[in-house]
Write a protein that holds these residues in place. Structure first.
Motif: not given
Length: 782
Positions: A506-511, A544-559
């Protein structure tokens, strides 16, 4: 179950029955306990552990009166509400006897013995940093006859006192402006010469005992509980809310022309109108105000250790072990309910200020969706929320029903009508008798593993205990379907299915779609905080790539981490404080500038910063300035709500669950765990729901009996002390309560109350602190 825990639980059972007051740690046989005064107390109503319904039933059946109920709470307060901390001084030498404000009929008497700082700060003779703010006494600016503790201090073991309530609604001591004979009852004749003019109107308001007597006269044994559902429930209020018949300074030592406000905070007024007795102001961390930045050369450092104290009232202590923290700025609220000094209390939460005192003091908490019930006083802010401390979820739900609804004076109550259901929240409470029918069957409960990570040795026992409870109670006994989130630091549980759509999904798509500036945050060395190899995380291509799950989200980002990352704080600045003070209408303290001129501060630096804040504003303009990655509070709140609600929809989740905390309470004034893996040292656990403004309930989950006490180490340059995680396991002197936390998306209050109350009915982990048992005078019989 260890033998120590077994003895403790037996003590608690005895204390619950009102059979014996147990002080100290000496073990007693069950036979000895049961042989001590049993027959004397059986069948009699008494205040300890009494619920709202218990009190009302006792009045209806003639066992007591409302006035006797209030008298019983006063008796407990006289016995247990004294100072529980002593100063931490350079040499540990005794100090002259000092006295504070009058409470429950007598002045506070401070300890004369002090503790040497070297007992906590190793190699103190080698320390070369800024001077430490050693404990000392200072004269109050609002009442020169009163002395106050300042600076470093520690809790007193086996103190027998709590410092939970700072002001009682007792004639003559409920106001400093109108204290003593200046609060003489109108029937006792005119005020003495020299009484401030404002006292003439103030004294016309009945105190708690007089209000109880009025209720007795009007209703006797037949109170109208439909009209007055809070009838004779005795409340304390965090000193960030206003009660028109008691001193209100936000825990500060401020010389108001009239220290009692003209009106109640909205929720307080509603409780009063529905029969509640507004009994006391609970001790609280001093409310802050606008502060600014400017040239300042620090003269000393802030008191170190886990202290959250009021300049005016001091530091509250934990009723299960007075040497340890009650935690949170609402610590007096939690301690007063935990030790049966009030029936319930209204707390306030900005990050963890209600939940911490609930879990540490062995009580229940309901925090409704922001706007369902009312804030007020110093706390009518975007990031603040009123919560309800009671001994049970049932009582808290009854209080919520009495407080909910739109209030013209609080803009945050302008929420969609459907967020407040027509039926009472108390109707969602699962009673004991329903447990056998698996009342949670068909509900999906998600375990949030991000808040169960075993960061240090201190996390292990509580995390494992609550993991077992979740599966055995929620799933096996109550029938809920469990799923779990995943965290890189927590091993996957093969016995619990994983969420198919994660928080990070959800974070990868919304942020990147809603707040792309989130990825512009800088680390302490100036590099991008959320950098990903091979990508420019500030670029539209990455977003754009992050929203499409084609780029990684930093491991530092979690709930666990997202709430600690940088965005603008709640706009609790100059405008908010000046508006509150303008509405209050005091003749002397009219705005923040006159507040600063008439207040004492914890440190010299605090006063200087407050002076800069006179021109500082709220800081909202910095929100998007210069691409700094700062995001306005309410915008980030909306983003977080999108994240949580999307995860709920995708996984068909009703409620989330996790431990409220996974570390035992720290020693008051002692070291804390270092910040680690995005787990703040003081908050220690989940504060996400505070930013979210979503419903939460915390319920006692048992007791922990071991601890790895953190220590301090002198830095290599000998200029500062560093928190070091504990390495040696030891038994806690007294088992300490822990708490299970249930939460959900905004508007899911009913579901949270249902699951939390079902867990409570299935376990009944609440047990009163044995060292604060019944006292002479608390029994309400005729």
């Amino acid at each position: 179950m260890t033998r120590e825990t077994s003895v403790y639980e037996t003590r608690v059972w005895v204390a619950k029955k009102g059979l014996l007051r147990l002080v100290g740690r000496g073990t007693l046989s069950v036979a000895a306990m049961l042989g001590a005064g049993v027959s004397a107390q059986q069948g009699q109503f008494h205040i300890e552990e009494a619920s709202i319904t218990d009190i009302q039933h006792a009045i209806q059946t003639g066992q007591t009166s409302c006035k006797q109920v209030v008298q019983a709470y006063i008796a407990r307060t006289k016995a247990y509400n004294g100072v529980c901390t002593t100063l931490l001084t350079r040499d540990g030498a005794p100090i002259p006897q000092a006295y504070g404000m009058v409470r429950a009929g007598a002045p506070i008497k401070y300890p004369t013995q002090t503790v040497g700082a070297s007992t906590i700060y190793p190699n103190l003779d080698q320390y070369q940093g800024l001077p430490l703010d050693f404990g000392h006494m200072e004269q109050s600016v609002s009442d020169p006859s009163v002395m106050l503790q300042y600076g470093m201090r520690v809790g007193i073991s086996e103190a027998g006192q709590l410092d939970a309530l700072e002001t009682l609604n007792i004639r003559g001591e409920r106001s400093i402006t109108c204290k003593g004979d200046f609060d003489r009852a109108p029937s006792d004749g005119p005020l003495p010469a020299g009484a401030p003019t404002v006292c003439e109107e103030f004294r016309k308001m009945p105190d708690a005992l007089e209000r109880a007597a009025e209720l007795d006269k009007e209703y006797g044994r037949n109170p109208d509980l439909k009209k007055l559902p809070m009838y004779c429930s005795v409340f304390s209020l965090k000193d960030w809310y206003d009660a028109k018949d008691m001193r209100a300074t936000g825990g500060n030592d401020v010389n108001f022309a009239m220290d009692a406000p003209k009106i109640d905070s909205p929720g307080v007024a509603m409780l009063r109108d529905k029969g509640a007795i507004i009994f006391a102001v609970a001790n609280a961390e001093s409310v802050g105000g606008p502060s600014g930045m400017g040239p300042y050369e620090a003269k000393n450092v802030l008191p170190m250790g886990d202290l959250q104290f009021s300049v005016w009232a001091g530091q509250a202590c934990n009723p299960y072990d007075t040497a340890r923290v009650p935690r949170g700025t609402s610590n007096g609220s939690g301690a007063s309910v935990g030790a049966n000094l009030s029936t319930c209390s209204i707390c306030e939460q900005t990050s963890a200020s209600c939940k911490g005192p609930a879990s540490r003091n062995g009580i229940a908490l309901i925090l409704p969706t922001k706007g369902v019930s009312m804030d007020g006083g110093f706390s009518k802010q975007a990031g603040d929320r009123a919560g309800i401390h009671c001994k049970t979820i049932k009582d808290a739900a009854l209080v919520l029903d009495a407080m909910k609804g739109y209030e013209p004076g609080d803009p945050f109550t302008a929420i969609p009508k459907d967020l407040i259901p027509a039926k009472p929240f108390a109707g969602d409470v699962v009673p004991d008798a329903a447990v056998m029918d698996k009342p949670l069957k068909g509900m999906r409960v998600a375990i949030v593993r991000e808040f169960m990570v075993k960061h240090t040795k201190n996390d292990e026992a509580i995390s494992d205990m609550e993991d077992k409870e979740i599966k055995e109670v929620l799933r096996d006994k109550l029938g809920a379907t469990l799923v779990e989130s995943a965290d890189l630091l927590y091993p996957d549980d093969p016995g619990v299915p994983n969420m198919t759509y994660t928080f990070r999904d959800a974070m990868a798509e919304i942020l990147p779609h809603v707040v792309p500036e989130f990825f512009s945050q800088k680390d302490t060395d100036g590099s991008l905080l959320l950098a990903v190899p091979g990508w420019d995380v500030t670029s539209p291509d990455y977003h754009v790539a992050l929203e499409l799950h084609k780029a990684p989200l930093s491991d530092k980002v979690n709930i666990r981490s997202i709430e600690t990352m940088r965005f603008t704080s709640s706009p609790n600045g100059l405008e908010a404080m000046n508006k509150y003070l303008a509405e209050r209408g005091d003749e002397r303290v009219k705005d923040w500038a006159s507040w600063v001129a008439n207040a004492a501060f914890k440190t010299e630096e605090g006063k200087v910063r407050a002076g800069y804040g006179i021109k500082g504003g709220s800081g909202r303009a910095a929100g998007r300035a210069g691409g700094a990655g700062l995001i306005p509070y309410l915008e980030m709140q909306a983003v977080m709500r999108m994240i949580i609600l999307k995860v709920m929809y995708e996984n068909k989740i009703d409620v989330f669950v996790n431990p409220e905390q996974t570390t035992p309470p720290y020693l008051l004034g002692g070291p804390m765990e270092p910040d680690i893996n995005d787990r703040p040292s003081r908050s220690c656990c989940q504060t996400f729901t505070a930013m979210l403004g979503s419903p939460e309930a915390d319920v006692p989950a048992g007791f922990v009996s071991t601890v790895y006490n953190p220590t301090l180490a002198l830095s290599a340059d000998k200029k500062e002390y560093i928190n070091v995680t504990g390495a040696v396991e030891s038994k806690l002197p007294h088992p300490m309560p822990i708490s299970m936390m249930f939460w959900s998306g905004p508007g899911s209050d009913a579901e949270v109350i249902k699951v939390a109350s079902a867990y409570e009915s299935a376990t009944h982990h609440r047990a009163p602190p044995p060292s604060f048992g019944p006292v002479p005078g608390e029994y309400g019989e005729h």
